[in-house]
Design an enzyme around this catalytic site. Structure first.
Site, PDB file in Angstrom:
ATOM      1  N   CYS A 118       7.316  -5.265 -19.724  1.00  0.00           N
ATOM      2  CA  CYS A 118       7.634  -4.640 -18.440  1.00  0.00           C
ATOM      3  C   CYS A 118       8.517  -3.398 -18.643  1.00  0.00           C
ATOM      4  O   CYS A 118       8.053  -2.391 -19.138  1.00  0.00           O
ATOM      5  CB  CYS A 118       8.252  -5.667 -17.485  1.00  0.00           C
ATOM      6  N   HIS A 221       4.311  -9.789 -17.484  1.00  0.00           N
ATOM      7  CA  HIS A 221       5.361 -10.670 -17.992  1.00  0.00           C
ATOM      8  C   HIS A 221       4.755 -11.872 -18.723  1.00  0.00           C
ATOM      9  O   HIS A 221       4.662 -12.965 -18.166  1.00  0.00           O
ATOM     10  CB  HIS A 221       6.263 -11.136 -16.840  1.00  0.00           C
ATOM     11  N   GLU A 223       6.034 -13.762 -20.858  1.00  0.00           N
ATOM     12  CA  GLU A 223       6.981 -14.879 -21.050  1.00  0.00           C
ATOM     13  C   GLU A 223       6.894 -15.892 -19.911  1.00  0.00           C
ATOM     14  O   GLU A 223       7.317 -17.034 -20.070  1.00  0.00           O
ATOM     15  CB  GLU A 223       8.412 -14.349 -21.222  1.00  0.00           C
TER      16      GLU A 223
END
Ligand SMILES: [Mn+2]
Length: 244
Positions: A118, A221, A223
């Site tokens: 990001c 994202h 994660e």
């Protein structure tokens, strides 16, 4: 040989910034980032929030790779953007200085891997001489909602460029991603190439360096998705493997 069968690579992660209500700053990091590095076989090391360059050099010497995490906007003065743009939020010049220093150092070194997520993708582009879209909703007409609050949902598709590193590790030409950004890469830095764009509106969703070293940034994202989204898990595995 898997990463865990040998010495697990140490991955340095940059902290996000939180302004305390009574003044002062905290460095912190959402747990998903360190969990994703652990799941991929790496050892996460969250860096202190500092622009003390000798200390950063010494910390970086211990690390096998770098993960640039998500967060607020970069100071537009760093790429000749409009500093008066009313959409700008959460600018930390301290964090900008820290991350540009680390990123440029590893880019110049050309050996250890860097993964940007990001804001991290945007930092990579600015560090290498590119510019940013300051606000996707106002600058890009008819854009999909890139600031979707469903942080763990696949909310728009991205088209991946054939022959890129991202293509090799994602194993598909089109994948769904989550999206919580209002900025994006605008002019791509001379040494980088676009490796993915949003299908609907062409917004840059990933950039990378051709060939070695591993230097790849994604606008989404991973994660928040890695436990159930193979392309996102593959990004962290690729970082750890390149750091091994
Ligand atoms: Mn997006």
């Amino acid at each position: 040989m898997t990463a865990s069968a040998t010495k697990r690579p140490l991955i340095a992660l940059t902290p996000d910034v939180h302004e305390r209500s009574g003044g002062g700053l905290n460095g912190f990091l959402h747990k998903e980032y360190t969990d994703a590095v652990l799941a991929a076989g790496g050892l996460p090391m969250v860096l202190p929030l500092t622009d003390d360059e000798p200390a950063l050099v010494a910390l970086l010497e211990r690390a096998d790779g770098l993960l640039l995490t998500g967060g607020g906007d970069m100071d537009p003065a760093l790429f000749d953007g409009d500093a008066a743009n009313p959409t700008l939020k959460s600018i930390s010049r301290l964090r900008d200085r820290m991350e540009l220093f680390l990123t440029r150092r590893l880019l110049d070194e050309g050996r250890r891997p860097v993964l940007g997520i990001c804001r991290g993708c945007q930092v990579m582009n600015v560090a290498a001489g590119g510019t940013l879209v300051l606000d996707v909703p106002t600058e890009i007409g008819d854009a999909v909602n890139h600031g979707d609050p469903r942080h763990s949902e696949l909310v728009h598709d991205v088209s991946i460029e054939a022959g890129t590193r991202l293509h090799a590790l994602a194993g598909a030409m089109t994948i769904g991603v989550n999206s919580s950004h209002h900025q994006a890469v605008k002019n791509v830095a001379p040494c980088l190439r676009v490796s993915a764009r949003s299908v609907h509106d062409g917004v840059v969703e990933a950039v990378e360096l051709d060939g070695k070293p591993f230097f790849l940034g994604v606008q989404w994202h991973p994660e928040r998705l890695h436990e159930r989204h193979a392309p996102s898990a593959a990004l962290f595995r690729a970082l750890v493997t390149a750091a091994s």
